[in-house]
Design an enzyme around this catalytic site. Sequence first.
Site, PDB file in Angstrom:
ATOM      1  CG  HIS A   1      36.323  23.830  35.140  1.00  0.00           C
ATOM      2  ND1 HIS A   1      35.358  22.870  34.709  1.00  0.00           N
ATOM      3  CD2 HIS A   1      36.509  24.944  34.129  1.00  0.00           C
ATOM      4  CE1 HIS A   1      35.686  23.282  33.284  1.00  0.00           C
ATOM      5  NE2 HIS A   1      36.267  24.464  33.193  1.00  0.00           N
TER       6      HIS A   1
ATOM      7  CG  LEU B   1      32.120  24.524  36.616  1.00  0.00           C
ATOM      8  CD1 LEU B   1      31.975  24.986  37.890  1.00  0.00           C
ATOM      9  CD2 LEU B   1      33.115  25.249  35.833  1.00  0.00           C
ATOM     10  CG  HIS B   2      35.591  19.415  33.665  1.00  0.00           C
ATOM     11  ND1 HIS B   2      36.959  19.326  33.821  1.00  0.00           N
ATOM     12  CD2 HIS B   2      35.327  19.853  32.306  1.00  0.00           C
ATOM     13  CE1 HIS B   2      37.395  20.203  32.900  1.00  0.00           C
ATOM     14  NE2 HIS B   2      36.463  20.664  32.155  1.00  0.00           N
ATOM     15  CD  GLN B   3      36.652  16.430  40.543  1.00  0.00           C
ATOM     16  OE1 GLN B   3      37.519  17.005  41.196  1.00  0.00           O
ATOM     17  NE2 GLN B   3      35.333  16.588  40.917  1.00  0.00           N
TER      18      GLN B   3
ATOM     19  N   GLY C   1      31.621  27.384  32.547  1.00  0.00           N
ATOM     20  CA  GLY C   1      30.607  26.580  32.952  1.00  0.00           C
ATOM     21  C   GLY C   1      31.012  25.336  32.679  1.00  0.00           C
TER      22      GLY C   1
ATOM     23  N   GLY D   1      43.908  26.664  33.282  1.00  0.00           N
ATOM     24  CA  GLY D   1      44.434  25.192  32.976  1.00  0.00           C
ATOM     25  C   GLY D   1      45.249  25.375  31.962  1.00  0.00           C
TER      26      GLY D   1
END
Length: 272
Positions: A33, A29-31, A27, A140
């Site tokens: 993700h 979340l950002h760019q 969770g 990632g």
Amino acid sequence: MKIYKSISEFLHRRDNLAELTFVPTMGNLHQGHISLIDLAKQYENEIIASIFINKLQFNNKNDYEKYPKSLESDIELLEKNGCDHLLIPDESILDSIEVIKASSKSKKLCGKNRPGHFDGVLTILNKFFKIINPKISIFGKKDYQQFLLVKEFVLNNHLNIKIIGGDTIREYSGLALSSRNNLLSETEKQIASSIYKVLTDIKSHKNLLTKELLDNKKKYLTELGFEVDYLTVCDASTLDESLSINKNGLLVAVAAKLGEVRLIDNILLTKL
Ligand code: PAF
């Protein structure tokens, strides 16, 4: 986007779902993700994300409790970006969970000062893989060691899941996107961007790699206020230290704490 708030709710529907590509998250979340969701769109499967802050992988109770949470905006972001399914299990996912021991590679880099961290990561992922049964799962590459260990785990256990790595997404300053960045002040964020500068500087000196160069960079980061856990050049498949630039797949990786916030990053010095 269909949201499942329990494993039983998800399992109830699983048989009627298409093939799935799985993007596990904790969770906030950002760019970074979202770039993994975008990568997932390149495959035909439907996309499922999960949000679960896995206490098994935290060494520090405070770090676990302080982990940033933003469920409502996470759901909005996933919905807006074309995620098809979201699984948000409760703590009962940990009930009588099979404990996985990560391979010896887990003892290097981040594993040195975070004993059991990767066991916790693989333990929860193994459970998610069993529940979701995805064809593909995406990670990632900022968490390079995690990506490598998951790939190895899937291969060694003959799981029929393709593991794909997504490139690190950075702020304009070079700072790698991370949920933990939300715990930094604006000034600290500026300082934190020095991590990437150090990595790129090492890359620009890659034909002159020495232990002194790495020691100087560590000293520089320490002077800026970091507590450096490691700054290492290593073989990207074994994670063994190496300064031999003739090798393919040489990686420079760093972990450093700024205040209470632990940041990691890496770049390849030579192609894989
Ligand atoms: O990278 C993360 O956010 C976590 O380690 C993961 C893969 C979601 C497992 O809890």
